[in-house]
Every structure is written in structure tokens, then in C-alpha cells.
Design a protein around this motif. Structure first.
Motif, mmCIF file in Angstrom:
data_model
loop_
_atom_site.group_PDB
_atom_site.id
_atom_site.type_symbol
_atom_site.label_atom_id
_atom_site.label_comp_id
_atom_site.label_asym_id
_atom_site.label_seq_id
_atom_site.Cartn_x
_atom_site.Cartn_y
_atom_site.Cartn_z
ATOM 1 N N MET A 1 0.848 -1.179 0.000
ATOM 2 C CA MET A 1 0.000 0.000 0.000
ATOM 3 C C MET A 1 0.890 1.238 0.000
ATOM 4 S SD MET A 1 -2.848 1.191 2.741
ATOM 5 C CE MET A 1 -4.292 0.637 1.890
ATOM 6 N N SER A 2 0.575 2.196 -0.842
ATOM 7 C CA SER A 2 1.406 3.387 -0.977
ATOM 8 C C SER A 2 1.149 4.393 0.143
ATOM 9 C CB SER A 2 1.160 4.041 -2.338
ATOM 10 O OG SER A 2 -0.160 4.530 -2.427
ATOM 11 N N PHE A 3 2.099 5.285 0.275
ATOM 12 C CA PHE A 3 1.999 6.430 1.176
ATOM 13 C C PHE A 3 1.698 7.609 0.271
ATOM 14 C CE2 PHE A 3 3.987 10.055 3.322
ATOM 15 C CZ PHE A 3 3.368 9.974 4.558
ATOM 16 N N ASP A 4 0.561 8.258 0.452
ATOM 17 C CA ASP A 4 0.093 9.248 -0.514
ATOM 18 C C ASP A 4 0.122 10.669 0.034
ATOM 19 O OD1 ASP A 4 -0.422 7.017 -2.067
ATOM 20 O OD2 ASP A 4 -2.501 6.892 -1.423
ATOM 21 N N LEU A 5 0.717 11.548 -0.753
ATOM 22 C CA LEU A 5 0.761 12.975 -0.455
ATOM 23 C C LEU A 5 0.358 13.727 -1.708
ATOM 24 C CD1 LEU A 5 4.259 13.200 1.288
ATOM 25 C CD2 LEU A 5 2.027 13.297 2.411
ATOM 26 N N SER A 6 -0.180 14.919 -1.523
ATOM 27 C CA SER A 6 -0.438 15.788 -2.667
ATOM 28 C C SER A 6 -0.167 17.222 -2.259
ATOM 29 C CB SER A 6 -1.869 15.625 -3.203
ATOM 30 O OG SER A 6 -2.833 15.832 -2.193
ATOM 31 N N VAL A 7 0.186 18.036 -3.239
ATOM 32 C CA VAL A 7 0.401 19.457 -3.010
ATOM 33 C C VAL A 7 -0.634 20.221 -3.825
ATOM 34 C CG1 VAL A 7 2.851 19.277 -2.409
ATOM 35 C CG2 VAL A 7 2.191 19.569 -4.806
ATOM 36 N N TRP A 8 -1.109 21.326 -3.249
ATOM 37 C CA TRP A 8 -2.223 22.063 -3.835
ATOM 38 C C TRP A 8 -1.925 23.548 -3.935
ATOM 39 C CZ3 TRP A 8 -6.562 19.679 -5.661
ATOM 40 C CH2 TRP A 8 -6.603 18.298 -5.420
ATOM 41 N N ALA A 9 -2.258 24.123 -5.079
ATOM 42 C CA ALA A 9 -2.117 25.558 -5.334
ATOM 43 C C ALA A 9 -3.493 26.189 -5.164
ATOM 44 C CB ALA A 9 -1.576 25.807 -6.734
ATOM 45 N N LEU A 10 -3.782 26.566 -3.943
ATOM 46 C CA LEU A 10 -5.045 27.226 -3.660
ATOM 47 C C LEU A 10 -4.761 28.670 -3.264
ATOM 48 C CD1 LEU A 10 -6.932 24.413 -1.719
ATOM 49 C CD2 LEU A 10 -7.129 25.037 -4.127
ATOM 50 N N PRO A 11 -5.764 29.543 -3.359
ATOM 51 C CA PRO A 11 -5.534 30.960 -3.044
ATOM 52 C C PRO A 11 -5.103 31.158 -1.592
ATOM 53 C CG PRO A 11 -7.658 30.635 -4.130
ATOM 54 C CD PRO A 11 -7.124 29.279 -3.804
ATOM 55 N N VAL A 12 -4.388 32.253 -1.365
ATOM 56 C CA VAL A 12 -4.019 32.627 -0.006
ATOM 57 C C VAL A 12 -5.297 32.697 0.819
ATOM 58 C CG1 VAL A 12 -3.063 34.477 1.422
ATOM 59 C CG2 VAL A 12 -1.970 33.878 -0.735
ATOM 60 N N GLY A 13 -5.251 32.158 2.009
ATOM 61 C CA GLY A 13 -6.431 32.152 2.865
ATOM 62 C C GLY A 13 -7.243 30.878 2.767
ATOM 63 N N ALA A 14 -6.872 29.966 1.858
ATOM 64 C CA ALA A 14 -7.599 28.691 1.737
ATOM 65 C C ALA A 14 -7.474 27.924 3.049
ATOM 66 C CB ALA A 14 -7.053 27.871 0.584
ATOM 67 N N THR A 15 -8.540 27.277 3.414
ATOM 68 C CA THR A 15 -8.585 26.540 4.675
ATOM 69 C C THR A 15 -8.294 25.059 4.430
ATOM 70 O OG1 THR A 15 -10.925 26.002 4.465
ATOM 71 C CG2 THR A 15 -10.371 28.127 5.530
ATOM 72 N N PRO A 16 -7.948 24.337 5.490
ATOM 73 C CA PRO A 16 -7.789 22.886 5.343
ATOM 74 C C PRO A 16 -9.039 22.221 4.771
ATOM 75 C CG PRO A 16 -6.758 23.573 7.370
ATOM 76 C CD PRO A 16 -7.492 24.783 6.818
ATOM 77 N N ASP A 17 -10.213 22.693 5.146
ATOM 78 C CA ASP A 17 -11.450 22.107 4.600
ATOM 79 C C ASP A 17 -11.558 22.337 3.092
ATOM 80 O OD1 ASP A 17 -12.312 20.972 6.969
ATOM 81 O OD2 ASP A 17 -13.556 22.696 7.522
ATOM 82 N N GLU A 18 -11.092 23.478 2.609
ATOM 83 C CA GLU A 18 -11.115 23.741 1.166
ATOM 84 C C GLU A 18 -10.143 22.817 0.439
ATOM 85 O OE1 GLU A 18 -12.352 28.354 0.644
ATOM 86 O OE2 GLU A 18 -10.507 27.977 1.771
ATOM 87 N N VAL A 19 -9.006 22.523 1.061
ATOM 88 C CA VAL A 19 -8.063 21.574 0.473
ATOM 89 C C VAL A 19 -8.706 20.194 0.417
ATOM 90 C CG1 VAL A 19 -5.837 20.425 0.722
ATOM 91 C CG2 VAL A 19 -6.033 22.877 1.192
ATOM 92 N N ARG A 20 -9.329 19.771 1.512
ATOM 93 C CA ARG A 20 -9.976 18.457 1.542
ATOM 94 C C ARG A 20 -11.086 18.369 0.501
ATOM 95 N NH1 ARG A 20 -9.620 19.719 7.126
ATOM 96 N NH2 ARG A 20 -7.743 18.753 7.974
ATOM 97 N N ALA A 21 -11.830 19.454 0.296
ATOM 98 C CA ALA A 21 -12.886 19.469 -0.719
ATOM 99 C C ALA A 21 -12.279 19.331 -2.117
ATOM 100 C CB ALA A 21 -13.713 20.752 -0.614
ATOM 101 N N ALA A 22 -11.142 19.996 -2.357
ATOM 102 C CA ALA A 22 -10.465 19.883 -3.648
ATOM 103 C C ALA A 22 -9.968 18.451 -3.868
ATOM 104 C CB ALA A 22 -9.298 20.872 -3.719
ATOM 105 N N VAL A 23 -9.441 17.831 -2.810
ATOM 106 C CA VAL A 23 -8.991 16.436 -2.891
ATOM 107 C C VAL A 23 -10.168 15.538 -3.260
ATOM 108 C CG1 VAL A 23 -8.115 14.473 -1.551
ATOM 109 C CG2 VAL A 23 -7.031 16.730 -1.325
ATOM 110 N N GLN A 24 -11.309 15.756 -2.630
ATOM 111 C CA GLN A 24 -12.487 14.944 -2.906
ATOM 112 C C GLN A 24 -12.940 15.093 -4.359
ATOM 113 O OE1 GLN A 24 -13.741 12.593 -0.934
ATOM 114 N NE2 GLN A 24 -15.101 12.044 -2.616
#
Length: 118
Positions: free
Chosen positions: A1-24
Motif C-alpha cells: 500500500m502506498s503512502f500518498d501525499l499531494s500538493v495544492w495551489a489554492l488561493p491565499v487564505g484557503a482553509t484545510p477544509d477547502e483543500v480536503r474538498a479539492a482532494v475529494q
């Protein structure tokens, strides 16, 4: 099973919940048509300069190649046994390129160091 990471270019002020929504949205296959964010392009070029994904070479940290790259993110599926140095390089490059880091194992989101308030 892999170890998974991702990096995200979201606007300044983006919240962890917005990152999780983008992942989804990504997991659901919903990638909006957008021009690649220069931060994502620079990160991809930097990480694959050290750890090529095309073609994968012996000793590569990538369990899945090529890396999944979209306009606003790069997903990396790593072998669980990859050296800590690789993880530190990913974290460092995410910070250098002002990207938020998502850890799929527990859903943690780490903003770039410049965005962390004391």
C-alpha cells in the motif's frame, strides 16, 4: 500500500477544509479546465528533477508513475519504505512553491511555512 501525499495551489487564505474538498473533487474525477498554476509546474519540475517519474528508475520513491499532475495539484503515491529525505524534499519544495500539503493517510493539511501564523 502506498503512502500518498499531494500538493495544492489554492488561493491565499484557503482553509484545510477547502483543500480536503479539492482532494475529494479530484478523487471523483472532477478536474476543472484550467491553465496549470505556475507553482504546481515549478514543484513538479523540481521534484521530478531529483526523483524522475518518466520513466521510473530503480530506487525511485514513486509506487505509481507517472505522478498525477493537474492544473492545481500534484499527487504522489510513494513506496512506504521511501527514505525520509524524499518526504523532507517534498515538504521543502511545497513550502518554496507556496503549496499546501495534503497527507492522505490522516487527512492532515499543512500550509506553506510563510502562511503559518505565529
Amino acid at each position: 500500500m502506498s503512502f500518498d501525499l499531494s500538493v495544492w495551489a489554492l488561493p491565499v487564505g484557503a482553509t484545510p477544509d477547502e483543500v480536503r474538498a479539492a482532494v475529494q473533487r479530484c478523487r471523483e474525477g472532477r478536474h476543472g479546465e484550467q491553465y496549470p498554476d505556475p507553482r504546481v509546474v515549478a514543484f513538479y519540475r523540481a521534484i521530478t528533477a531529483s526523483y524522475p517519474d518518466r520513466p521510473a528508475r530503480p530506487g525511485t520513491p514513486w509506487e505509481v508513475t507517472p505522478l498525477h499532475a493537474a492544473g492545481d495539484h500534484v499527487e504522489m503515491n510513494l513506496f512506504p519504505t521511501c527514505p525520509d529525505e524524499v518526504l523532507l524534499d517534498i515538504e521543502r519544495l511545497a513550502g518554496e512553491h507556496d503549496l499546501m500539503l495534503f497527507d492522505a493517510q490522516d487527512g492532515s493539511v499543512y500550509p506553506p511555512p510563510a502562511r503559518v501564523e505565529p
